[in-house]
Design a protein around this motif. Structure first.
Motif, PDB file in Angstrom:
ATOM      1  N   GLY A 168       0.693  -1.014  -0.002  1.00 38.17           N
ATOM      2  CA  GLY A 168       0.106   0.094  -0.051  1.00 38.17           C
ATOM      3  C   GLY A 168       0.724   1.230  -0.072  1.00 38.17           C
ATOM      4  O   GLY A 168       1.934   1.254  -0.237  1.00 38.17           O
ATOM      5  N   LYS A 211      -1.876  -2.803  -3.234  1.00 30.10           N
ATOM      6  CA  LYS A 211      -1.839  -3.952  -2.596  1.00 30.10           C
ATOM      7  C   LYS A 211      -0.624  -4.698  -2.696  1.00 30.10           C
ATOM      8  O   LYS A 211       0.199  -4.331  -3.818  1.00 30.10           O
ATOM      9  N   GLY A 214      -4.010  -3.247   2.242  1.00 30.56           N
ATOM     10  CA  GLY A 214      -3.641  -2.283   1.318  1.00 30.56           C
ATOM     11  C   GLY A 214      -4.319  -0.947   1.614  1.00 30.56           C
ATOM     12  O   GLY A 214      -4.534  -0.586   2.549  1.00 30.56           O
ATOM     13  N   THR A 215      -4.023  -0.098   0.532  1.00 27.24           N
ATOM     14  CA  THR A 215      -4.537   1.090   0.684  1.00 27.24           C
ATOM     15  C   THR A 215      -5.711   1.391  -0.357  1.00 27.24           C
ATOM     16  O   THR A 215      -5.311   1.027  -1.810  1.00 27.24           O
TER      17      THR A 215
END
Ligand code: ASP
Ligand code: MG
Length: 397
Positions: A180, A232, A241-242
């Motif tokens: 992330g 991810k 993740g982001t």
């Protein structure tokens, strides 16, 4: 045939750096397909292939033709796409690999740093309808003159998001070896933390000011098409993740309430810092298509530019052209450190606080640029790490 939701997944160079990793990606892709998605997979070149190809070109010619360079560099991604397609076959599902040009990615003619102008993904749609997994070579397209072009370093992200937008995909997942987006480069700022989510605006400013995890134009496409973008880790399936999406008023309001609008600190270790007075208009004309992190121009009077150089494959020639602007044109290497956060440029107090923080850390600021969501300081290359650490401690920690 039943129409499934389309998902676009992109795998970076380190995720496909050898055959074992390609096999793992194939297994992951097959599992996603079996979970019920129409799947488009975009790949980068294996490991350091792009750098190796560039080095070969430079060994033959200090100033290689940009057209031939694109012919060469586009090959890296083609190797990965064909191998991944074979690996998916070996796992028992049908796949087909396509180049950027075959899947209808039309770009400007600016070799080695082309921008996508249009995506006509008819071939991709046909293949999906046939039930195949479509595997696409990232980082490339073809210009309206039918020349092969590349999209700038990290451009496979752009391919993935542009296709996701053109296909009306449910989401676009960008897989790499980091889990992330972080609030700073964790190798430099030890307290950097993984961000759960952030706005397109913030992600774009971060990408623009040096965060390497996502390509800037990719974020731009996601924002226009309102595609949810996930960053991810390929091999760490337990990390969420982001998520990059429109706005999160809650997160944003919480930060505002705390009086801390910053979300991250980003850095460019090395770029060209160009200043001119009389020669300003000349400099602006030469730098017209460069990657630009700071740009100030008073026509006929002055300009200041901080330019990224990773997509410039003839730096000596470029600098010589800029210097033709006259005696008052100054060009030198410098670093750039930025604080990013929605609205941070809206009030001068954050800029003055940052200035004091840098002074306290013994860093001399050579220049400052303020936009709505980013404050960027030009500093000596040797001060980049200290500046990033001090700004992160003051604004984000
Ligand atoms: N292979 C290209 C690069 O290394 C494009 C990419 O990885 O996205 O920049
Ligand atoms: Mg790469």
């Amino acid at each position: 045939m039943l129409c499934l939701k389309i998902l676009v997944q992109k795998f970076g160079g380190s995720s496909v750096s050898d055959l074992e990793r390609i096999r793992k990606v194939a297994q992951k892709v097959v599992a996603t397909r079996r979970a019920g998605y129409d799947l488009v997979v975009v790949v980068s070149a294996m490991g350091d292939t792009t750098d190796d190809l560039l080095e070969m070109a430079k060994a033959l010619s200090p100033n290689p033709s940009r057209r031939e360079l694109d012919m060469l560099l586009s090959v890296g991604e083609r190797i990965s796409m064909a191998l991944l397609s074979m690996a998916v076959h070996a796992e028992g599902l049908e796949a087909v690999s396509l180049t950027g040009s075959q899947c209808g990615i039309i770009t400007t003619n600016s070799h080695s740093n082309a921008r996508i102008m249009d995506v006509r993904p008819f071939r991709v749609q046909d293949e999906l309808e046939q039930g195949r997994i479509v595997i696409i070579a990232g980082y490339q397209g073809s210009s309206y003159r039918r020349e092969v072009t590349t999209l700038g370093r990290g451009g496979s992200d752009t391919t993935a998001v542009a296709l996701a937008a053109a296909l009306g995909a449910e989401a676009c997942e960008i897989y790499s070896d980091v889990d992330g987006i972080y609030s700073a480069d964790p190798r430099v700022v030890l307290s950097a933390r993984q961000l759960v989510d952030l706005s397109y605006d913030e992600m774009q400013e971060m990408a623009r000011s040096g965060a390497k995890v996502l390509n800037e134009q990719a974020v731009e496409f996601a924002r226009i098409a309102k595609i949810a973008l996930y960053a991810k880790s390929t091999h760490q399936s337990d990390s969420a993740g982001t998520l990059i999406r429109l706005d999160q008023p809650e997160e944003y309001l919480r930060r505002l309430e705390l009086g801390r609008p910053a979300v991250a600190v980003s850095q460019v270790n090395r770029g060209l810092w160009v200043q001119a007075a009389q020669g300003a208009d000349h400099v602006m004309a030469i730098a017209a298509t460069s990657d630009c992190q700071i740009c100030r121009w008073v026509p006929g009077r002055a300009c200041e530019l901080f330019l990224g150089t990773e997509n410039n494959h003839d730096l000596a020639g470029f600098v010589a052209q800029i210097e033709e602007g006259g005696a008052d044109v100054s060009v030198r290497w410098a670093g750039l450190v930025s604080v990013v956060g929605q609205g941070i440029g809206g009030q001068p107090r954050w800029a003055s606080q940052g200035h004091d923080v840098l002074a306290g850390a013994g860093v001399a600021a050579q220049g400052l640029s303020i936009s709505l969501s980013r404050l960027s300081w030009v500093v000596d290359e040797s001060d980049v790490a200290a500046a990033a650490q001090a700004l992160h401690a003051a604004f984000v920690d």
